[in-house]
Design a protein around this motif. Structure first.
Motif, PDB file in Angstrom:
ATOM      1  N   ALA A 142       0.848  -1.189   0.000  1.00 24.39           N
ATOM      2  CA  ALA A 142       0.000   0.000   0.000  1.00 24.39           C
ATOM      3  C   ALA A 142       0.885   1.241   0.000  1.00 24.39           C
ATOM      4  O   ALA A 142       1.917   1.280   0.670  1.00 24.39           O
ATOM      5  N   LEU A 143       0.451   2.249  -0.757  1.00 24.94           N
ATOM      6  CA  LEU A 143       1.149   3.533  -0.848  1.00 24.94           C
ATOM      7  C   LEU A 143       0.207   4.651  -0.437  1.00 24.94           C
ATOM      8  O   LEU A 143      -0.989   4.597  -0.714  1.00 24.94           O
ATOM      9  N   TYR A 144       0.775   5.699   0.190  1.00 24.30           N
ATOM     10  CA  TYR A 144      -0.011   6.869   0.577  1.00 24.30           C
ATOM     11  C   TYR A 144       0.736   8.122   0.142  1.00 24.30           C
ATOM     12  O   TYR A 144       1.953   8.233   0.305  1.00 24.30           O
ATOM     13  N   ARG A 145      -0.022   9.053  -0.403  1.00 28.05           N
ATOM     14  CA  ARG A 145       0.488  10.394  -0.694  1.00 28.05           C
ATOM     15  C   ARG A 145      -0.672  11.359  -0.592  1.00 28.05           C
ATOM     16  O   ARG A 145      -1.732  11.130  -1.162  1.00 28.05           O
ATOM     17  N   GLU A 146      -0.466  12.447   0.117  1.00 24.22           N
ATOM     18  CA  GLU A 146      -1.513  13.455   0.251  1.00 24.22           C
ATOM     19  C   GLU A 146      -1.784  14.087  -1.108  1.00 24.22           C
ATOM     20  O   GLU A 146      -0.868  14.440  -1.837  1.00 24.22           O
ATOM     21  N   SER A 147      -3.060  14.216  -1.439  1.00 23.08           N
ATOM     22  CA  SER A 147      -3.459  14.758  -2.731  1.00 23.08           C
ATOM     23  C   SER A 147      -3.493  16.277  -2.687  1.00 23.08           C
ATOM     24  O   SER A 147      -3.749  16.885  -1.650  1.00 23.08           O
ATOM     25  N   SER A 148      -3.261  16.878  -3.838  1.00 20.56           N
ATOM     26  CA  SER A 148      -3.353  18.341  -3.935  1.00 20.56           C
ATOM     27  C   SER A 148      -4.725  18.771  -4.446  1.00 20.56           C
ATOM     28  O   SER A 148      -4.998  19.964  -4.537  1.00 20.56           O
TER      29      SER A 148
END
Length: 99
Positions: A83-89
């Motif tokens: 699983a990967l996480y990155r805050e969206s813009s």
């Protein structure tokens, strides 16, 4: 952005119910796969990926390469999935509120 242990536990519980939307196959990690992953992270923030049998990459290696290419954080690696996480813009999506 470094995730705390509490953040990782929260994201792991959210990722548990997700189905993989990114599949890494025999061509491993290509530019088009990176673009597809970036688009998925922008739309969802948290995604699950799967490494297929034809890939030459180990799951941890694929997770780290894809995370570095997209600016994401590896949340969890289990078996052939990660699983990967990155805050969206983007402002038009429901964001994950980290505690």
């Amino acid at each position: 952005m470094a995730l705390s242990g509490k953040n990782i536990r929260q994201l792991r519980s959210l990722a548990h119910h997700l189905n993989p939307i990114i599949h890494i196959g025999k061509s491993d990690i290509t530019d088009s796969l990176v673009k597809e992953t970036e688009a998925a992270l922008e739309a969802r923030e948290l995604i699950k990926c799967a490494v297929q049998d034809g890939s030459t990459l180990e799951t941890r290696e694929a997770a780290n390469l894809l995370a570095n290419s997209t600016g994401a954080e590896v949340v969890q690696v289990i078996g052939h999935r990660f699983a990967l996480y990155r805050e969206s813009s983007r402002d038009d999506i429901e964001r994950i509120v980290l505690s």
